[in-house]
Design a protein around this motif. Structure first.
Motif, mmCIF file in Angstrom:
data_model
loop_
_atom_site.group_PDB
_atom_site.id
_atom_site.type_symbol
_atom_site.label_atom_id
_atom_site.label_comp_id
_atom_site.label_asym_id
_atom_site.label_seq_id
_atom_site.Cartn_x
_atom_site.Cartn_y
_atom_site.Cartn_z
ATOM 1 N N ILE A 51 31.439 34.372 25.007
ATOM 2 C CA ILE A 51 30.996 35.295 26.013
ATOM 3 C C ILE A 51 30.860 34.827 27.348
ATOM 4 O O ILE A 51 31.088 35.286 28.398
ATOM 5 C CB ILE A 51 29.488 35.708 25.547
ATOM 6 N N SER A 52 30.464 33.801 27.550
ATOM 7 C CA SER A 52 30.410 32.945 28.834
ATOM 8 C C SER A 52 31.639 32.800 29.551
ATOM 9 O O SER A 52 31.647 33.101 30.672
ATOM 10 C CB SER A 52 29.621 31.501 28.852
ATOM 11 N N LEU A 53 32.451 32.289 28.825
ATOM 12 C CA LEU A 53 33.861 32.338 29.664
ATOM 13 C C LEU A 53 34.373 33.533 30.039
ATOM 14 O O LEU A 53 35.223 33.861 31.043
ATOM 15 C CB LEU A 53 34.856 31.704 28.830
ATOM 16 N N VAL A 54 34.263 34.654 29.117
ATOM 17 C CA VAL A 54 34.703 35.944 29.439
ATOM 18 C C VAL A 54 33.926 36.509 30.705
ATOM 19 O O VAL A 54 34.807 37.147 31.593
ATOM 20 C CB VAL A 54 34.414 37.106 28.366
ATOM 21 N N LEU A 55 32.807 36.386 30.709
ATOM 22 C CA LEU A 55 31.812 36.969 32.011
ATOM 23 C C LEU A 55 32.478 36.191 33.323
ATOM 24 O O LEU A 55 32.620 36.707 34.465
ATOM 25 C CB LEU A 55 30.364 36.619 31.826
ATOM 26 N N LEU A 56 32.749 34.612 33.068
ATOM 27 C CA LEU A 56 33.312 33.986 34.110
ATOM 28 C C LEU A 56 34.532 34.584 34.755
ATOM 29 O O LEU A 56 34.784 34.706 35.899
ATOM 30 C CB LEU A 56 33.091 32.549 34.021
ATOM 31 N N THR A 57 35.223 34.862 33.784
ATOM 32 C CA THR A 57 36.640 35.296 33.952
ATOM 33 C C THR A 57 36.742 36.690 34.916
ATOM 34 O O THR A 57 37.135 36.730 35.952
ATOM 35 C CB THR A 57 37.471 35.497 32.741
ATOM 36 N N VAL A 58 35.722 37.555 34.428
ATOM 37 C CA VAL A 58 35.607 38.694 34.894
ATOM 38 C C VAL A 58 35.045 38.787 36.384
ATOM 39 O O VAL A 58 35.687 39.085 37.517
ATOM 40 C CB VAL A 58 34.729 39.780 34.359
ATOM 41 N N VAL A 59 33.955 38.241 36.533
ATOM 42 C CA VAL A 59 33.197 37.916 37.932
ATOM 43 C C VAL A 59 34.109 37.057 38.853
ATOM 44 O O VAL A 59 34.239 37.626 39.862
ATOM 45 C CB VAL A 59 31.704 37.059 37.676
ATOM 46 N N THR A 60 34.783 35.856 38.284
ATOM 47 C CA THR A 60 35.461 35.204 39.370
ATOM 48 C C THR A 60 36.669 36.140 39.941
ATOM 49 O O THR A 60 37.011 35.909 41.034
ATOM 50 C CB THR A 60 35.883 34.134 38.654
ATOM 51 N N ASN A 61 37.375 36.819 38.985
ATOM 52 C CA ASN A 61 38.532 37.436 39.397
ATOM 53 C C ASN A 61 37.945 38.674 40.323
ATOM 54 O O ASN A 61 38.792 39.003 41.532
ATOM 55 C CB ASN A 61 39.168 38.166 38.238
ATOM 56 N N ILE A 62 36.695 39.240 40.305
ATOM 57 C CA ILE A 62 36.447 40.293 41.068
ATOM 58 C C ILE A 62 35.970 39.429 42.547
ATOM 59 O O ILE A 62 36.362 40.181 43.600
ATOM 60 C CB ILE A 62 35.109 40.876 40.606
ATOM 61 N N MET A 63 35.390 38.310 42.417
ATOM 62 C CA MET A 63 35.141 37.614 43.655
ATOM 63 C C MET A 63 36.374 37.357 44.467
ATOM 64 O O MET A 63 36.450 37.454 45.513
ATOM 65 C CB MET A 63 34.352 36.269 43.439
ATOM 66 N N TRP A 64 37.372 36.804 43.787
ATOM 67 C CA TRP A 64 38.645 36.560 44.620
ATOM 68 C C TRP A 64 39.383 37.802 45.049
ATOM 69 O O TRP A 64 40.042 37.883 46.267
ATOM 70 C CB TRP A 64 39.548 35.650 44.001
ATOM 71 N N GLY A 65 39.142 38.885 44.259
ATOM 72 C CA GLY A 65 39.657 40.174 44.860
ATOM 73 C C GLY A 65 39.088 40.765 46.155
ATOM 74 O O GLY A 65 39.731 41.113 47.212
ATOM 75 N N GLY A 95 28.273 42.793 53.787
ATOM 76 C CA GLY A 95 29.221 42.557 52.908
ATOM 77 C C GLY A 95 29.801 41.042 52.749
ATOM 78 O O GLY A 95 29.493 40.662 51.684
ATOM 79 N N PRO A 96 30.017 40.462 53.842
ATOM 80 C CA PRO A 96 30.660 39.069 53.802
ATOM 81 C C PRO A 96 29.707 38.004 53.196
ATOM 82 O O PRO A 96 29.907 36.877 52.600
ATOM 83 C CB PRO A 96 31.356 38.935 55.235
ATOM 84 N N ILE A 97 28.313 38.235 53.606
ATOM 85 C CA ILE A 97 27.190 37.362 53.398
ATOM 86 C C ILE A 97 27.122 37.337 51.860
ATOM 87 O O ILE A 97 26.901 36.420 51.133
ATOM 88 C CB ILE A 97 26.101 37.717 54.105
ATOM 89 N N LEU A 98 27.175 38.722 51.320
ATOM 90 C CA LEU A 98 26.778 38.888 49.806
ATOM 91 C C LEU A 98 27.863 38.303 49.151
ATOM 92 O O LEU A 98 27.677 37.730 48.018
ATOM 93 C CB LEU A 98 26.640 40.466 49.812
ATOM 94 N N LEU A 99 29.158 38.222 49.790
ATOM 95 C CA LEU A 99 30.315 37.753 49.117
ATOM 96 C C LEU A 99 30.217 36.209 48.877
ATOM 97 O O LEU A 99 30.443 35.834 47.713
ATOM 98 C CB LEU A 99 31.602 38.259 49.816
ATOM 99 N N TYR A 100 29.636 35.658 50.136
ATOM 100 C CA TYR A 100 29.552 34.256 50.068
ATOM 101 C C TYR A 100 28.325 34.028 49.202
ATOM 102 O O TYR A 100 28.556 32.855 48.343
ATOM 103 C CB TYR A 100 28.936 33.559 51.360
ATOM 104 N N CYS A 101 27.194 34.752 49.126
ATOM 105 C CA CYS A 101 26.137 34.575 47.772
ATOM 106 C C CYS A 101 26.920 34.686 46.363
ATOM 107 O O CYS A 101 26.642 33.890 45.496
ATOM 108 C CB CYS A 101 25.267 35.427 48.033
ATOM 109 N N LEU A 102 27.904 35.361 46.335
ATOM 110 C CA LEU A 102 28.612 35.691 45.083
ATOM 111 C C LEU A 102 29.474 34.553 44.605
ATOM 112 O O LEU A 102 29.592 33.995 43.470
ATOM 113 C CB LEU A 102 29.572 36.877 44.908
#
Length: 438
Positions: free
Chosen positions: A271-285, A318-325
């Motif tokens: 579960i942890s790795l799936v969540l990491l996969t989803v959130v990280t790909n959103i972040m890089w997008g 937006g850019p600051i929140l992205l840096y937070c993410l």
């Protein structure tokens, strides 16, 4: 404190070249002494190794005072390899304490506690450049941190290093349930050398090389081409505080999942790795969307409307929140990696070696990443490389995660590839805590 300096872009300097080359030197020796660090810690203990290693960080920070006055980067760059030696040993000891001291159901909590303390230093350190640069205003000229700021960093790092002398060695640690830290009492140079060589033949450790390689790769882009290029000077300081604060929060949240005993360890990891996969790909997008708007900066930024300032809420949010993410994703990545390694054994000496190996390979990736920025590789290319590397890591990490056993309370680290075999196959001498031949 080192993180606080790095996150401002260029270690508090306007020109990132010296900082990038210094970091390259750090991670070059970090590769070697990260891998060797576990053996060194096992031979000499945690207190003196952490103390002496911590002082190398202070030396690196102090070198920028010299640079402020001479504009000669040779001294700062020379401190890089020295700090890399210290860092490799320090992180091996830190990893052993964090993963070997807790009970099975507390490993996520211990990792989060460390990560919160660790990044609290980044938050506190970020306040210094933010407060100094705030008065410069939106259009203030970028200036390096003054000597007094570096002096504060050095003083805090020296105090932190000396605090290591107060640590309890593994032999004196008794957990809350009365159990002792699992460790072997025999070790020596030959034994540690053999164990070090075995790491390179352990298939489970080798499968974690991609995860290790990518675990610090993104720092150079996030600290330099993103935070150090896109924002005004005072906004970078604010971002630094937010970045590390997000790490603290995310580390705590992830620990709740990693220690959730109602789920099997394998399910928690998946579960942890799936969540990491989803959130990280959103972040890089999202990062790609921002990166497509600019190619250079900060002195000659082509970002629409110029550098982003914290007072421009519509442009900055937006850019600051992205840096937070980005900070939150980093905390999840690192917490998951340590937790996964911590499921492999409870043997403190093996965990010191595993932690050192993880940090050594991590540093190999960092060397490449810092040189991408030092050689002025296109910013868009850096985003693509970072995004691609993360997804390259995933198949290997999912495979290892799918093999997690539910408990390793009575497991001393195996010598062969049979990771976390049933507890009956490995037995403990409860008086000496040594591995018995089977």
């Amino acid at each position: 404190m080192f993180n606080a300096l790095s996150a401002t872009g260029g270690a508090g300097q306007v020109d990132r070249t010296v900082s990038n080359n210094t970091n390259t030197g750090i991670y070059c020796t970090f590769i070697i002494f990260g891998v060797m660090g576990g053996a060194i810690v096992n031979l000499f203990g945690i207190r003196y190794t952490i103390c002496i290693s911590g002082l190398t960080y202070a030396l690196n920070s102090a070198s920028y005072i010299y640079y402020n006055h001479t504009r000669l980067g040779a001294f700062s760059i020379a401190t890089g390899p020295i700090m890399g030696i210290g860092a490799g040993i320090l992180w091996s000891a830190q990893g052993m304490v964090m993963m070997a001291y807790p009970l099975e159901h507390q490993k996520g909590r211990f990792i989060s506690v460390f990560w919160i303390i660790f990044n609290l230093g980044g938050v506190i350190g970020g306040i210094v450049p933010f407060a100094i640069n705030y008065k410069l205003g939106k259009d203030g000229m970028a200036v390096p941190l003054p000597d007094v700021c570096y002096a504060v960093f050095v003083a805090l790092q020296v105090v932190g290093a000396l605090c290591a002398l107060l640590l309890s060695p593994p032999s004196r640690v008794v957990r809350e349930d009365g159990s002792h830290v699992v460790m072997a009492h025999y070790t020596g140079v030959r034994h540690e050398a053999r164990e070090l060589v075995k790491l390179f033949f352990n298939p489970w450790i080798l499968l974690l090389i991609p995860l290790s390689l990518g675990s610090n790769f993104f720092y150079s882009y996030q600290f330099g081409p993103y935070n150090g290029t896109l924002f005004t000077l005072r906004t970078r300081g604010l971002n630094s505080m937010i970045y590390w604060a997000a790490q603290m929060t995310a580390a705590y949240v992830v620990s709740l999942l990693h220690d959730r005993e109602t789920l099997s360890r394998r399910k928690r990891g998946t579960i942890s790795l799936v969540l990491l996969t989803v959130v990280t790909n959103i972040m890089w997008g999202l990062t790609l969307c921002v990166q497509l708007k600019y190619t250079r900066g900060p002195d000659n930024s082509d970002y629409p409307g110029g550098l982003i300032d914290l007072t421009e809420s519509s442009r900055a949010a937006g850019p600051i929140l992205l840096y937070c993410l980005m900070g939150a994703v980093d905390a999840h990545y690192q917490s998951f990696a340590y937790w996964l390694i911590g499921t492999m054994t409870n043997d403190s000496q093996m965990l010191a070696r595993y932690a050192g190996f993880y940090k050594g390979i991590q540093s190999l990736g960092a060397v490449v990443a810092w040189q991408l920025d030092a050689q002025h590789v296109r910013l868009l290319t850096q985003v693509i490389v970072n995004w691609g590397l993360f997804n390259f890591v995933l198949p290997f990490t999912f495979f290892v995660t799918s093999r997690i056993k539910n408990r390793s309370d009575e497991t001393i680290a195996p010598d062969d590839s049979d990771w976390l075999v049933p507890a009956d196959d490995y037995k403990l001498d409860e008086h000496r805590w040594n591995r018995l031949d089977i």
